[in-house]
Design a protein around this motif. Structure first.
Motif, PDB file in Angstrom:
ATOM      1  N   ARG A   1       0.812  -1.219   0.000  1.00 50.64           N
ATOM      2  CA  ARG A   1       0.000   0.000   0.000  1.00 50.64           C
ATOM      3  C   ARG A   1       0.845   1.268   0.000  1.00 50.64           C
ATOM      4  O   ARG A   1       0.493   2.245  -0.646  1.00 50.64           O
ATOM      5  CB  ARG A   1      -0.950   0.001   1.192  1.00 50.64           C
ATOM      6  N   THR A   2       1.953   1.263   0.719  1.00 48.92           N
ATOM      7  CA  THR A   2       2.806   2.462   0.710  1.00 48.92           C
ATOM      8  C   THR A   2       3.470   2.650  -0.651  1.00 48.92           C
ATOM      9  O   THR A   2       3.604   3.781  -1.117  1.00 48.92           O
ATOM     10  CB  THR A   2       3.870   2.412   1.817  1.00 48.92           C
ATOM     11  N   LEU A   3       3.874   1.549  -1.287  1.00 52.50           N
ATOM     12  CA  LEU A   3       4.441   1.663  -2.621  1.00 52.50           C
ATOM     13  C   LEU A   3       3.402   2.162  -3.623  1.00 52.50           C
ATOM     14  O   LEU A   3       3.697   3.011  -4.472  1.00 52.50           O
ATOM     15  CB  LEU A   3       5.019   0.325  -3.083  1.00 52.50           C
TER      16      LEU A   3
ATOM     17  N   ASP B   1       1.211   6.684  -6.862  1.00 54.70           N
ATOM     18  CA  ASP B   1       0.109   7.584  -7.219  1.00 54.70           C
ATOM     19  C   ASP B   1       0.504   9.047  -7.050  1.00 54.70           C
ATOM     20  O   ASP B   1       0.202   9.892  -7.909  1.00 54.70           O
ATOM     21  CB  ASP B   1      -1.128   7.291  -6.364  1.00 54.70           C
ATOM     22  N   ILE B   2       1.186   9.367  -5.966  1.00 58.75           N
ATOM     23  CA  ILE B   2       1.613  10.747  -5.724  1.00 58.75           C
ATOM     24  C   ILE B   2       2.686  11.144  -6.737  1.00 58.75           C
ATOM     25  O   ILE B   2       2.688  12.278  -7.224  1.00 58.75           O
ATOM     26  CB  ILE B   2       2.112  10.907  -4.277  1.00 58.75           C
ATOM     27  N   TYR B   3       3.578  10.233  -7.083  1.00 58.83           N
ATOM     28  CA  TYR B   3       4.620  10.495  -8.073  1.00 58.83           C
ATOM     29  C   TYR B   3       4.006  10.827  -9.435  1.00 58.83           C
ATOM     30  O   TYR B   3       4.395  11.795 -10.090  1.00 58.83           O
ATOM     31  CB  TYR B   3       5.541   9.284  -8.158  1.00 58.83           C
ATOM     32  N   VAL B   4       3.039  10.041  -9.866  1.00 57.46           N
ATOM     33  CA  VAL B   4       2.370  10.289 -11.144  1.00 57.46           C
ATOM     34  C   VAL B   4       1.619  11.614 -11.100  1.00 57.46           C
ATOM     35  O   VAL B   4       1.654  12.386 -12.070  1.00 57.46           O
ATOM     36  CB  VAL B   4       1.434   9.109 -11.495  1.00 57.46           C
ATOM     37  N   ALA B   5       0.967  11.903  -9.978  1.00 56.40           N
ATOM     38  CA  ALA B   5       0.264  13.183  -9.846  1.00 56.40           C
ATOM     39  C   ALA B   5       1.234  14.351  -9.928  1.00 56.40           C
ATOM     40  O   ALA B   5       0.927  15.386 -10.555  1.00 56.40           O
ATOM     41  CB  ALA B   5      -0.497  13.221  -8.518  1.00 56.40           C
ATOM     42  N   PHE B   6       2.416  14.209  -9.338  1.00 54.26           N
ATOM     43  CA  PHE B   6       3.422  15.263  -9.419  1.00 54.26           C
ATOM     44  C   PHE B   6       3.876  15.495 -10.859  1.00 54.26           C
ATOM     45  O   PHE B   6       3.980  16.641 -11.316  1.00 54.26           O
ATOM     46  CB  PHE B   6       4.630  14.915  -8.537  1.00 54.26           C
ATOM     47  N   LEU B   7       4.145  14.420 -11.580  1.00 52.63           N
ATOM     48  CA  LEU B   7       4.585  14.569 -12.974  1.00 52.63           C
ATOM     49  C   LEU B   7       3.490  15.180 -13.844  1.00 52.63           C
ATOM     50  O   LEU B   7       3.761  16.053 -14.679  1.00 52.63           O
ATOM     51  CB  LEU B   7       5.034  13.224 -13.537  1.00 52.63           C
ATOM     52  N   LEU B   8       2.245  14.761 -13.639  1.00 51.53           N
ATOM     53  CA  LEU B   8       1.141  15.342 -14.405  1.00 51.53           C
ATOM     54  C   LEU B   8       0.920  16.813 -14.043  1.00 51.53           C
ATOM     55  O   LEU B   8       0.632  17.629 -14.926  1.00 51.53           O
ATOM     56  CB  LEU B   8      -0.138  14.537 -14.177  1.00 51.53           C
ATOM     57  N   LEU B   9       1.067  17.154 -12.786  1.00 54.68           N
ATOM     58  CA  LEU B   9       0.931  18.547 -12.375  1.00 54.68           C
ATOM     59  C   LEU B   9       2.049  19.398 -12.955  1.00 54.68           C
ATOM     60  O   LEU B   9       1.817  20.538 -13.366  1.00 54.68           O
ATOM     61  CB  LEU B   9       0.927  18.651 -10.850  1.00 54.68           C
TER      62      LEU B   9
ATOM     63  N   LEU C   1       8.501  10.254   1.569  1.00 48.32           N
ATOM     64  CA  LEU C   1       8.041   9.839   2.892  1.00 48.32           C
ATOM     65  C   LEU C   1       7.189   8.579   2.827  1.00 48.32           C
ATOM     66  O   LEU C   1       7.286   7.716   3.707  1.00 48.32           O
ATOM     67  CB  LEU C   1       7.276  10.972   3.568  1.00 48.32           C
ATOM     68  N   HIS C   2       6.363   8.442   1.796  1.00 48.18           N
ATOM     69  CA  HIS C   2       5.590   7.217   1.658  1.00 48.18           C
ATOM     70  C   HIS C   2       6.485   6.022   1.299  1.00 48.18           C
ATOM     71  O   HIS C   2       6.209   4.905   1.725  1.00 48.18           O
ATOM     72  CB  HIS C   2       4.483   7.387   0.611  1.00 48.18           C
ATOM     73  N   LEU C   3       7.522   6.261   0.516  1.00 53.71           N
ATOM     74  CA  LEU C   3       8.441   5.165   0.200  1.00 53.71           C
ATOM     75  C   LEU C   3       9.130   4.618   1.448  1.00 53.71           C
ATOM     76  O   LEU C   3       9.327   3.420   1.589  1.00 53.71           O
ATOM     77  CB  LEU C   3       9.505   5.629  -0.795  1.00 53.71           C
ATOM     78  N   PHE C   4       9.495   5.524   2.350  1.00 50.97           N
ATOM     79  CA  PHE C   4      10.232   5.116   3.546  1.00 50.97           C
ATOM     80  C   PHE C   4       9.344   4.897   4.761  1.00 50.97           C
ATOM     81  O   PHE C   4       9.846   4.640   5.849  1.00 50.97           O
ATOM     82  CB  PHE C   4      11.312   6.151   3.883  1.00 50.97           C
ATOM     83  N   PHE C   5       8.018   4.984   4.581  1.00 48.39           N
ATOM     84  CA  PHE C   5       7.145   4.872   5.746  1.00 48.39           C
ATOM     85  C   PHE C   5       7.114   3.461   6.324  1.00 48.39           C
ATOM     86  O   PHE C   5       7.138   3.293   7.536  1.00 48.39           O
ATOM     87  CB  PHE C   5       5.720   5.334   5.431  1.00 48.39           C
TER      88      PHE C   5
END
Length: 179
Positions: free
Chosen positions: A92-94, A99-107, A162-166
């Protein structure tokens, strides 16, 4: 005269009981207040920004938002760990960091497209998209490894990392991993 022991009453300070699968509205309220303060801090020349934390402390609402988000992650992933195990937490953290990474690139792409369509050279400088418009290949490569960020998108690469290392951090804090 009534018997005082017949009807127990809740104390005013008693926390509300929450259902097992429900969100805590207090955390969502704190996160919402922090988001409003961040918004007010970014609107120039408004009187509401005098009420935000940046004028009265060592930090601003962005730090509060990050802290409350960390608490939310600890509660959510801690519950997943106790119900489904560590593999589910890692999965789930991965997934969330992806999801956040893709949102950052799209933004990042959306910011560059909007600045290009607006045709403003000054806007390109103010939004830190000039380099993306002038050298899109290298700027996108740097964005892909989280080195390039348009203005006001700094929190998303932080959330990705932070999610990667959570999961490892949660495992380090958990007593069953240390034994």
């Amino acid at each position: 005269m009534q018997d005082r022991t017949a009807s127990p009453k809740l104390f005013a300070g008693a926390p509300p009981e929450l259902k097992v699968n429900s969100r805590d509205p207090r955390i969502d309220a704190c996160r919402g207040i922090a988001l409003w303060c961040i918004f007010l801090d970014h609107v120039p020349n408004n009187i509401g920004s005098w009420l935000t934390l940046r004028n009265y402390g060592f930090s601003d609402a962005a730090e509060v938002f990050m802290f409350v988000s960390g608490v939310t992650c600890a509660l959510a992933y801690g519950k997943v760990r106790s119900c489904e195990g560590w593999t589910s937490v890692i999965r789930r953290t991965l997934r969330r960091s992806w999801d956040i990474y893709v949102a950052f690139l799209l933004l990042t792409l959306a910011c560059a497209i909007l600045v290009h369509l607006a045709g403003g050279d000054r806007l390109a400088d103010e939004s830190n998209t000039r380099i993306l418009l002038d050298q899109p290949g290298s700027a996108l490569a740097h964005a892909a490894i989280l080195q390039y960020r348009p203005v006001n998108t700094d929190v998303l690469p932080n959330f990705v990392l932070l999610h990667l290392f959570f999961a490892p951090l949660l495992c380090g804090c958990c007593s069953e991993c240390r034994t």
